[in-house]
Enzyme design. Structure first.
Site, short mmCIF file in Angstrom:
data_model
loop_
_atom_site.label_atom_id
_atom_site.label_comp_id
_atom_site.label_asym_id
_atom_site.label_seq_id
_atom_site.Cartn_x
_atom_site.Cartn_y
_atom_site.Cartn_z
N LYS A 1 0.82 -1.22 0.00
CA LYS A 1 0.00 0.00 0.00
C LYS A 1 0.84 1.26 0.00
O LYS A 1 2.02 1.25 0.34
CB LYS A 1 -0.97 -0.05 1.18
CG LYS A 1 -2.04 -1.12 0.90
CD LYS A 1 -3.31 -0.92 1.65
CE LYS A 1 -4.35 -1.89 1.06
NZ LYS A 1 -5.53 -1.99 1.88
N ARG B 1 -4.54 -9.82 4.52
CA ARG B 1 -4.91 -9.89 3.10
C ARG B 1 -3.66 -9.55 2.28
O ARG B 1 -3.17 -8.43 2.36
CB ARG B 1 -6.05 -8.91 2.82
CG ARG B 1 -6.60 -8.96 1.41
CD ARG B 1 -7.73 -7.94 1.25
NE ARG B 1 -8.24 -7.93 -0.10
CZ ARG B 1 -7.66 -7.27 -1.11
NH1 ARG B 1 -6.55 -6.58 -0.90
NH2 ARG B 1 -8.17 -7.32 -2.32
N1 PMM Z 1 -7.61 -3.42 0.16
C1 PMM Z 1 -7.89 -3.41 -1.14
C2 PMM Z 1 -9.01 -4.08 -1.66
N2 PMM Z 1 -9.82 -4.76 -0.83
N3 PMM Z 1 -10.38 -5.50 1.32
C3 PMM Z 1 -10.13 -5.53 2.63
N4 PMM Z 1 -10.96 -6.21 3.46
N5 PMM Z 1 -9.07 -4.88 3.17
C4 PMM Z 1 -8.19 -4.17 2.41
O1 PMM Z 1 -7.25 -3.58 2.97
C5 PMM Z 1 -8.43 -4.10 1.01
C6 PMM Z 1 -9.56 -4.80 0.49
C7 PMM Z 1 -6.97 -2.67 -2.07
O2 PMM Z 1 -5.83 -3.40 -2.36
P1 PMM Z 1 -5.64 -4.26 -3.73
O3 PMM Z 1 -5.90 -3.34 -4.89
O4 PMM Z 1 -4.25 -4.74 -3.67
O5 PMM Z 1 -6.63 -5.40 -3.72
#
Ligand code: PMM
Length: 283
Positions: A225, A259
């Protein structure tokens, strides 16, 4: 601590290991892996590789939530995620999660074999809590300020970001239960990077024990991030070492699930951090 996910239960009493949710973004524009897994075959292969590397859950998403991104239509989201979920369900028994803010997408995903709804809007769609209640799906409620289009705009300052997030997620958990969702189906996520400054992201890591004190499992998404970019000066493709460091902190602070994009690296961080925690490091 336990999380009831459809017909199965994740338990931390018997198996205290922090669980890893492997990310499969079937999107052209997600910030770290957008465009890489856009065909079902590629997305399925990637999920299988994440499971082979030790993922406990696979989270499939068809809408980018990167800052400034435009919403995706339900039809487009469905076309991206349903073939992937069906293909995975036919091949593996691991719990599958759908990363969506739309109840219609979540409903189709559950019918295709998903057992967890990962709702980054924490119930913005009025149908979401009722769907989770009717199906018994696990429900992740994540904290976000605004929407992906707007979340990094305006005044992000807060005298107590941890208090804001804890209060907001406690309220969302209350709304879910009022709609009939079992408390043990809920999982809370502070929403790192979703309408937060880099300093607030770090404050939320420091404040994770306050979130865990609500009594629900805590999921944290830190992988690659932008706050890690702010701390290290590195672009998104060079943040794996920073991600491992952040995962280590989150485990020491009591996270139950992470995650992640790189499951093997996260598993190593978990192994070291959990051993340290068991030996007394941490809160
Ligand atoms: N971050 C992203 C997308 N979905 N869901 C949860 N529960 N927590 C998160 O921190 C989160 C998420 C964005 O990251 P990505 O684009 O790498 O999926």
């Amino acid at each position: 601590m336990r999380w009831q996910v459809g017909r199965r239960r994740l338990q931390w009493e018997d198996t205290p290991r922090v669980r890893l949710m492997g990310v499969v973004n079937v999107t052209p524009d997600s910030f770290s892996d957008g465009g890489r897994f856009l065909t079902p075959a590629r997305a399925i292969d990637h999920a299988l590789a994440l499971l082979a590397a030790g993922a406990d859950v696979i989270d499939v998403g068809g809408e980018s939530t990167r800052p400034g991104s435009q919403p995706t239509s339900a039809d487009e989201e469905l076309a991206r995620v349903i073939p992937v979920l069906e293909g995975l369900r036919a091949r593996v028994d691991a719990p599958l999660s759908i990363d969506t803010q739309k109840a219609a997408v979540a409903a189709a995903a559950l019918a295709a074999g998903a057992e967890i709804i990962n709702d980054v809007s924490a119930l913005a769609d009025e149908g979401m809590a009722g769907l989770a209640a009717r199906t018994g799906a696990g429900l992740v409620l994540m904290h976000m300020r605004g929407t992906p289009l707007t979340m990094q705009q305006g005044d992000l300052s807060s005298p107590d970001i941890v208090g804001d997030v804890v209060a907001s997620l406690a309220a969302a958990a209350g709304r879910a239960q009022a709609a009939g969702v079992a408390p043990e189906a809920l999982c809370l996520d502070p929403g790192i990077g979703f309408g937060k400054t880099p300093a607030q992201c770090v404050a939320l890591l420091a404040g994770l024990p306050r979130l865990a004190a609500l009594g629900y499992p805590v999921l944290v998404g830190l992988s690659r991030k932008s706050f890690l970019g702010a701390l290290t000066g590195r672009p998104v493709g060079e943040r794996e070492a920073a991600t491992v460091a952040a995962h280590t902190v989150a485990v020491l602070q009591g996270a139950h699930l992470l995650r992640v994009h790189d499951v093997a690296a996260a598993a190593d961080a978990v192994a070291v951090a959990q051993a340290a925690r068991a030996a007394g490091v941490g809160p």
